[in-house]
Design a protein around this motif. Structure first.
Motif, PDB file in Angstrom:
ATOM      1  N   GLY A 102      -0.126  -5.869 110.494  1.00 23.07           N
ATOM      2  CA  GLY A 102       1.086  -6.671 110.430  1.00 23.07           C
ATOM      3  C   GLY A 102       1.562  -7.192 111.753  1.00 23.07           C
ATOM      4  O   GLY A 102       2.557  -7.917 111.818  1.00 23.07           O
ATOM      5  N   GLY A 103       0.862  -6.837 112.839  1.00 16.82           N
ATOM      6  CA  GLY A 103       1.223  -7.331 114.162  1.00 16.82           C
ATOM      7  C   GLY A 103       0.711  -8.737 114.395  1.00 16.82           C
ATOM      8  O   GLY A 103      -0.091  -9.261 113.622  1.00 16.82           O
ATOM      9  N   PRO A 104       1.154  -9.408 115.470  1.00 16.26           N
ATOM     10  CA  PRO A 104       0.677 -10.756 115.785  1.00 16.26           C
ATOM     11  C   PRO A 104      -0.776 -10.739 116.247  1.00 16.26           C
ATOM     12  O   PRO A 104      -1.292  -9.705 116.668  1.00 16.26           O
ATOM     13  CB  PRO A 104       1.606 -11.205 116.910  1.00 16.26           C
ATOM     14  N   THR A 105      -1.437 -11.883 116.134  1.00 12.19           N
ATOM     15  CA  THR A 105      -2.803 -12.038 116.624  1.00 12.19           C
ATOM     16  C   THR A 105      -2.810 -13.041 117.755  1.00 12.19           C
ATOM     17  O   THR A 105      -1.946 -13.921 117.841  1.00 12.19           O
ATOM     18  CB  THR A 105      -3.765 -12.506 115.514  1.00 12.19           C
ATOM     19  N   VAL A 106      -3.783 -12.915 118.634  1.00  9.09           N
ATOM     20  CA  VAL A 106      -3.904 -13.789 119.797  1.00  9.09           C
ATOM     21  C   VAL A 106      -5.315 -14.356 119.850  1.00  9.09           C
ATOM     22  O   VAL A 106      -6.294 -13.648 119.588  1.00  9.09           O
ATOM     23  CB  VAL A 106      -3.571 -13.037 121.102  1.00  9.09           C
TER      24      VAL A 106
ATOM     25  N   MET B 283     -17.276 -18.252 123.357  1.00 10.24           N
ATOM     26  CA  MET B 283     -17.327 -17.091 122.468  1.00 10.24           C
ATOM     27  C   MET B 283     -15.916 -16.524 122.354  1.00 10.24           C
ATOM     28  O   MET B 283     -15.343 -16.070 123.326  1.00 10.24           O
ATOM     29  CB  MET B 283     -18.271 -16.042 123.040  1.00 10.24           C
ATOM     30  N   VAL B 284     -15.310 -16.588 121.219  1.00 10.02           N
ATOM     31  CA  VAL B 284     -13.919 -16.204 121.026  1.00 10.02           C
ATOM     32  C   VAL B 284     -13.833 -15.108 119.986  1.00 10.02           C
ATOM     33  O   VAL B 284     -14.463 -15.174 118.940  1.00 10.02           O
ATOM     34  CB  VAL B 284     -13.068 -17.411 120.581  1.00 10.02           C
ATOM     35  N   PHE B 285     -13.061 -14.098 120.284  1.00  3.33           N
ATOM     36  CA  PHE B 285     -12.848 -13.025 119.322  1.00  3.33           C
ATOM     37  C   PHE B 285     -11.374 -13.013 118.922  1.00  3.33           C
ATOM     38  O   PHE B 285     -10.491 -12.975 119.781  1.00  3.33           O
ATOM     39  CB  PHE B 285     -13.199 -11.656 119.924  1.00  3.33           C
ATOM     40  N   LYS B 286     -11.100 -13.064 117.628  1.00  2.00           N
ATOM     41  CA  LYS B 286      -9.736 -12.957 117.133  1.00  2.00           C
ATOM     42  C   LYS B 286      -9.541 -11.513 116.660  1.00  2.00           C
ATOM     43  O   LYS B 286     -10.225 -11.055 115.772  1.00  2.00           O
ATOM     44  CB  LYS B 286      -9.505 -13.926 115.975  1.00  2.00           C
ATOM     45  N   ARG B 287      -8.608 -10.845 117.297  1.00  2.00           N
ATOM     46  CA  ARG B 287      -8.419  -9.429 116.969  1.00  2.00           C
ATOM     47  C   ARG B 287      -6.958  -9.141 116.691  1.00  2.00           C
ATOM     48  O   ARG B 287      -6.062  -9.707 117.318  1.00  2.00           O
ATOM     49  CB  ARG B 287      -8.892  -8.542 118.125  1.00  2.00           C
ATOM     50  N   LEU B 288      -6.753  -8.229 115.781  1.00  2.00           N
ATOM     51  CA  LEU B 288      -5.398  -7.799 115.481  1.00  2.00           C
ATOM     52  C   LEU B 288      -4.846  -7.042 116.688  1.00  2.00           C
ATOM     53  O   LEU B 288      -5.579  -6.343 117.389  1.00  2.00           O
ATOM     54  CB  LEU B 288      -5.408  -6.868 114.271  1.00  2.00           C
ATOM     55  N   LEU B 289      -3.576  -7.222 116.946  1.00  2.00           N
ATOM     56  CA  LEU B 289      -2.951  -6.493 118.041  1.00  2.00           C
ATOM     57  C   LEU B 289      -2.922  -5.009 117.675  1.00  2.00           C
ATOM     58  O   LEU B 289      -2.011  -4.532 117.006  1.00  2.00           O
ATOM     59  CB  LEU B 289      -1.545  -7.019 118.293  1.00  2.00           C
ATOM     60  N   GLY B 290      -3.936  -4.281 118.132  1.00  2.00           N
ATOM     61  CA  GLY B 290      -4.156  -2.915 117.681  1.00  2.00           C
ATOM     62  C   GLY B 290      -3.023  -1.964 117.981  1.00  2.00           C
ATOM     63  O   GLY B 290      -2.761  -1.029 117.220  1.00  2.00           O
ATOM     64  N   SER B 291      -2.306  -2.183 119.100  1.00  2.00           N
ATOM     65  CA  SER B 291      -1.251  -1.249 119.467  1.00  2.00           C
ATOM     66  C   SER B 291      -0.073  -1.305 118.518  1.00  2.00           C
ATOM     67  O   SER B 291       0.762  -0.406 118.485  1.00  2.00           O
ATOM     68  CB  SER B 291      -0.778  -1.538 120.898  1.00  2.00           C
ATOM     69  N   LEU B 292       0.028  -2.386 117.718  1.00  2.00           N
ATOM     70  CA  LEU B 292       1.136  -2.503 116.770  1.00  2.00           C
ATOM     71  C   LEU B 292       0.698  -2.250 115.340  1.00  2.00           C
ATOM     72  O   LEU B 292       1.527  -2.226 114.434  1.00  2.00           O
ATOM     73  CB  LEU B 292       1.771  -3.899 116.873  1.00  2.00           C
TER      74      LEU B 292
ATOM     75  N   LEU C 272      -8.779 -23.555 135.921  1.00  2.00           N
ATOM     76  CA  LEU C 272      -9.215 -23.050 134.624  1.00  2.00           C
ATOM     77  C   LEU C 272      -8.104 -23.388 133.643  1.00  2.00           C
ATOM     78  O   LEU C 272      -6.948 -22.999 133.838  1.00  2.00           O
ATOM     79  CB  LEU C 272      -9.444 -21.543 134.672  1.00  2.00           C
ATOM     80  N   THR C 273      -8.441 -24.140 132.603  1.00  2.00           N
ATOM     81  CA  THR C 273      -7.426 -24.597 131.661  1.00  2.00           C
ATOM     82  C   THR C 273      -7.771 -24.157 130.248  1.00  2.00           C
ATOM     83  O   THR C 273      -8.934 -23.919 129.914  1.00  2.00           O
ATOM     84  CB  THR C 273      -7.296 -26.135 131.688  1.00  2.00           C
ATOM     85  N   GLY C 274      -6.761 -24.067 129.430  1.00  2.00           N
ATOM     86  CA  GLY C 274      -6.964 -23.693 128.038  1.00  2.00           C
ATOM     87  C   GLY C 274      -5.628 -23.477 127.352  1.00  2.00           C
ATOM     88  O   GLY C 274      -4.575 -23.888 127.856  1.00  2.00           O
ATOM     89  N   GLN C 275      -5.685 -22.815 126.205  1.00  2.00           N
ATOM     90  CA  GLN C 275      -4.479 -22.528 125.438  1.00  2.00           C
ATOM     91  C   GLN C 275      -4.577 -21.137 124.826  1.00  2.00           C
ATOM     92  O   GLN C 275      -5.660 -20.714 124.395  1.00  2.00           O
ATOM     93  CB  GLN C 275      -4.263 -23.556 124.325  1.00  2.00           C
ATOM     94  N   VAL C 276      -3.438 -20.452 124.801  1.00  2.00           N
ATOM     95  CA  VAL C 276      -3.338 -19.173 124.103  1.00  2.00           C
ATOM     96  C   VAL C 276      -2.618 -19.436 122.788  1.00  2.00           C
ATOM     97  O   VAL C 276      -1.467 -19.892 122.784  1.00  2.00           O
ATOM     98  CB  VAL C 276      -2.573 -18.131 124.934  1.00  2.00           C
ATOM     99  N   HIS C 277      -3.307 -19.197 121.675  1.00  2.00           N
ATOM    100  CA  HIS C 277      -2.731 -19.419 120.351  1.00  2.00           C
ATOM    101  C   HIS C 277      -2.267 -18.078 119.772  1.00  2.00           C
ATOM    102  O   HIS C 277      -3.045 -17.129 119.677  1.00  2.00           O
ATOM    103  CB  HIS C 277      -3.759 -20.049 119.410  1.00  2.00           C
ATOM    104  N   LEU C 278      -1.009 -18.028 119.391  1.00  2.00           N
ATOM    105  CA  LEU C 278      -0.434 -16.827 118.782  1.00  2.00           C
ATOM    106  C   LEU C 278      -0.078 -17.108 117.334  1.00  2.00           C
ATOM    107  O   LEU C 278       0.355 -18.208 116.997  1.00  2.00           O
ATOM    108  CB  LEU C 278       0.826 -16.394 119.532  1.00  2.00           C
ATOM    109  N   LYS C 279      -0.236 -16.092 116.516  1.00  2.00           N
ATOM    110  CA  LYS C 279       0.193 -16.176 115.126  1.00  2.00           C
ATOM    111  C   LYS C 279       1.015 -14.941 114.815  1.00  2.00           C
ATOM    112  O   LYS C 279       0.557 -13.805 115.012  1.00  2.00           O
ATOM    113  CB  LYS C 279      -0.992 -16.277 114.174  1.00  2.00           C
TER     114      LYS C 279
END
Length: 331
Positions: free
Chosen positions: A13-17, A1-10, A32-39
């Motif tokens: 127009g801020g990056p998403t994680v 279950m993944v939630f894509k949220r805008l970086l609210g503190s910025l 525990l393995t995985g990847q953090v995707h930034l845009k």
């Protein structure tokens, strides 16, 4: 279950994680393995650090009863110290070691009702935002699974599982909470106990198995709790049916009365309990379906003996509510 949220503190127009865990359940003490995707957003941003936080829904006892809250029990910094350009996509792979006491959330793919999550914190330009929350699934270690399966074959049924805030005295417990797996008694013990509770405290050297019985009262006496502990190695090979049956017999025959769990901060709920030794093997024990079947039956609301192929709807709802509630709180 993944939630894509805008970086609210910025703001806009801020990056998403977006953190994606590799498929399949992890194990306590394992990787525990995985990847953090930034845009990137509308401008360049300096990513100071990317931190993963392990969180759990935990129950706490207090003077007015019980309450639930989210407890963070481990943090890992997995990246940072780079500039993310406007609109740029960047991925950070990670491998971290889970705490040995990480609670079990499933057995043979059947959910136990325990809710764990991995929350991603992104620090950008002095601001921090917990921008992504993912469900964490944990399968038991082989010895934990063997003990639970033996309990199922002996006739014990899965009732529920939860995480209790507090510490078990005299153990090597590291986390601020412990897991209790509650079982209905096997028929041969039903006249003596209301339920059995199992707690596993793992470390690199082995596992402490804490057993507690809610004992029935007699005609002239009230019921009470009895507790005992056993230590096993990660690679122990035993006749687990006989071994666990011996543990239960020793627990049920325990003559010392102990008080019920007290509120955290008002005395140790399990203080003063001594170690139990290995009980001799008893060749007379019931052989029935394993705990995997009992969990499937208990979770799905089916009769014992029917193998459930689904997680209970109420368990799924609890998981969804936890993550959705957390997402709303963070917004």
């Amino acid at each position: 279950m993944v939630f894509k949220r805008l970086l609210g503190s910025l703001g806009v127009g801020g990056p998403t994680v977006d953190t994606v865990l590799h498929a399949g359940a992890a194990r306590p003490g394992g990787a525990l393995t995985g990847q953090v995707h930034l845009k990137g957003g509308d401008a360049d941003f300096d990513i100071e650090h990317i931190t993963l936080e392990l969180v759990a829904r935990v129950e706490a006892e207090h003077g007015e009863g019980e309450s639930e809250g989210v407890v963070a029990f481990e943090r890992f910094t997995v990246g940072g110290g780079f500039r993310l350009g406007a609109g740029q996509q960047h991925s950070v792979p990670f491998t971290v070691a889970l705490p040995w006491e990480t609670p079990i959330t499933e057995l043979h793919g059947q959910g136990l009702g325990i809710v764990l999550g991995v929350r991603t914190e992104l620090a950008v330009a002095g601001a921090r935002d917990k921008g992504d929350l993912d469900q964490l699934n944990i399968a038991p270690l082989p010895v934990q699974e063997a003990i639970l399966e033996a309990l199922g074959r002996l006739g014990f049924g899965f009732k529920s599982a939860d995480l209790e805030y507090g510490r078990i005295g005299g153990t090597g417990q590291q986390l601020p909470f412990y897991q209790e797996i509650e079982l209905t008694p096997a028929p041969q013990y039903a006249h003596q106990v209301n339920e059995i509770e199992v707690t596993f405290l793992a470390d690199p050297g082995g596992i402490e198995v804490v057993l507690e019985a809610d004992k029935r009262g007699g005609f002239f006496s009230g019921g009470h709790d009895a507790l005992t502990r056993f230590t096993v190695g990660h690679h122990d090979s035993r006749d687990w049916n006989a071994e666990v049956d011996g543990w239960i017999r020793q627990l049920v025959e325990h003559r010392t009365s102990h008080g019920s769990h007290g509120a955290y901060g008002h005395g140790d709920p399990h203080a003063g309990h001594g170690h139990g030794g290995h009980h001799g093997h008893d060749g007379h024990h019931r052989s029935g379906p394993g705990m995997g079947t009992a969990v499937a039956a208990g979770a799905a609301g089916l009769a014992v003996g029917v193998v459930g192929g689904m997680v209970a709807a109420e368990v799924v709802d609890e998981v969804g509510d936890f993550f959705e509630g957390d997402e709303e709180d963070e917004g």
